[in-house]
Structures are given as structure tokens and as C-alpha cells.
Scaffold this motif. Structure first.
Motif, short mmCIF file in Angstrom:
data_model
loop_
_atom_site.label_atom_id
_atom_site.label_comp_id
_atom_site.label_asym_id
_atom_site.label_seq_id
_atom_site.Cartn_x
_atom_site.Cartn_y
_atom_site.Cartn_z
N VAL A 62 45.20 29.13 30.38
CA VAL A 62 45.80 30.15 31.24
C VAL A 62 47.31 29.98 31.22
N THR A 63 47.97 30.88 30.48
CA THR A 63 49.44 30.81 30.43
C THR A 63 50.09 32.08 30.95
N ASP A 64 49.36 33.19 30.89
CA ASP A 64 49.93 34.45 31.35
C ASP A 64 49.11 34.96 32.54
N ILE A 65 49.67 34.84 33.73
CA ILE A 65 48.97 35.29 34.93
C ILE A 65 49.53 36.62 35.44
N SER A 66 50.39 37.26 34.66
CA SER A 66 51.01 38.50 35.13
C SER A 66 49.98 39.59 35.40
N GLY A 67 48.86 39.57 34.66
CA GLY A 67 47.82 40.58 34.85
C GLY A 67 47.17 40.49 36.22
N LEU A 68 47.23 39.34 36.84
CA LEU A 68 46.63 39.18 38.16
C LEU A 68 47.32 40.03 39.21
N PHE A 69 48.57 40.33 39.00
CA PHE A 69 49.32 41.09 39.98
C PHE A 69 49.14 42.60 39.81
N LYS A 70 48.41 43.01 38.78
CA LYS A 70 48.18 44.43 38.52
C LYS A 70 46.80 44.87 38.96
N LEU A 71 46.09 44.01 39.67
CA LEU A 71 44.76 44.36 40.14
C LEU A 71 44.84 45.41 41.23
N PRO A 72 43.84 46.30 41.30
CA PRO A 72 43.85 47.29 42.38
C PRO A 72 43.63 46.60 43.74
N PRO A 73 44.13 47.20 44.80
CA PRO A 73 43.96 46.58 46.12
C PRO A 73 42.48 46.56 46.52
N LEU A 74 42.10 45.56 47.29
CA LEU A 74 40.73 45.44 47.81
C LEU A 74 40.51 46.47 48.90
N LYS A 75 39.30 47.00 48.98
CA LYS A 75 38.99 48.01 50.00
C LYS A 75 38.20 47.40 51.11
#
Length: 75
Positions: A62-75
């Protein structure tokens, strides 16, 4: 390293809430009992090291965690 001598049935305390008791001694084998709070993990050292190595291996890729911040908000 602190080295203590204990006989079968004798205990030692670690802090206020961990008790180590010598259950039996037979040849070069010692059986111990451990009373500790449930939130304290207790492992044989070889298992503890194995868990640590597996955790390092799992996180090494795990070197690139930037994708984690593009997740849709939880409902």
C-alpha cells in the motif's frame, strides 16, 4: 532482563492487573497461567512475530492511498 525464581504454585505480578503463575515444572518444560484483563492480547512470541511480519507484508504493497479520499459519502 529481569530474572526471577518461582516454584510451582507461586506467582508474580506485572503492574496491578496481570498475574503470572507457575502451574507445573517437568524437566525442561514449564507450564504457566496468565490472568490478565480481556483487552490485553497474549501470544507466544513466535506467533507475535509472525503476526507482525504478516502486518508488515500486508501494508508494504500500500503506497498510494489517495483513492481512499475519493470514496462516496456513507448514507
Amino acid at each position: 532482563m529481569l530474572v526471577l525464581t518461582r516454584k510451582s504454585g507461586e506467582s508474580l505480578m506485572i503492574g496491578d492487573d496481570i498475574e503470572i503463575t507457575v502451574i507445573s515444572v517437568s524437566g525442561d518444560q514449564v507450564k504457566i497461567g496468565i490472568n490478565a484483563p480481556k483487552h490485553i492480547d497474549i501470544h507466544r512470541k513466535e506467533i507475535y512475530v509472525q503476526i507482525g511480519n504478516e502486518n508488515k507484508s500486508a501494508s508494504a504493497g500500500v503506497t498510494d492511498i489517495s483513492g481512499l479520499f475519493k470514496l462516496p459519502p456513507l448514507k
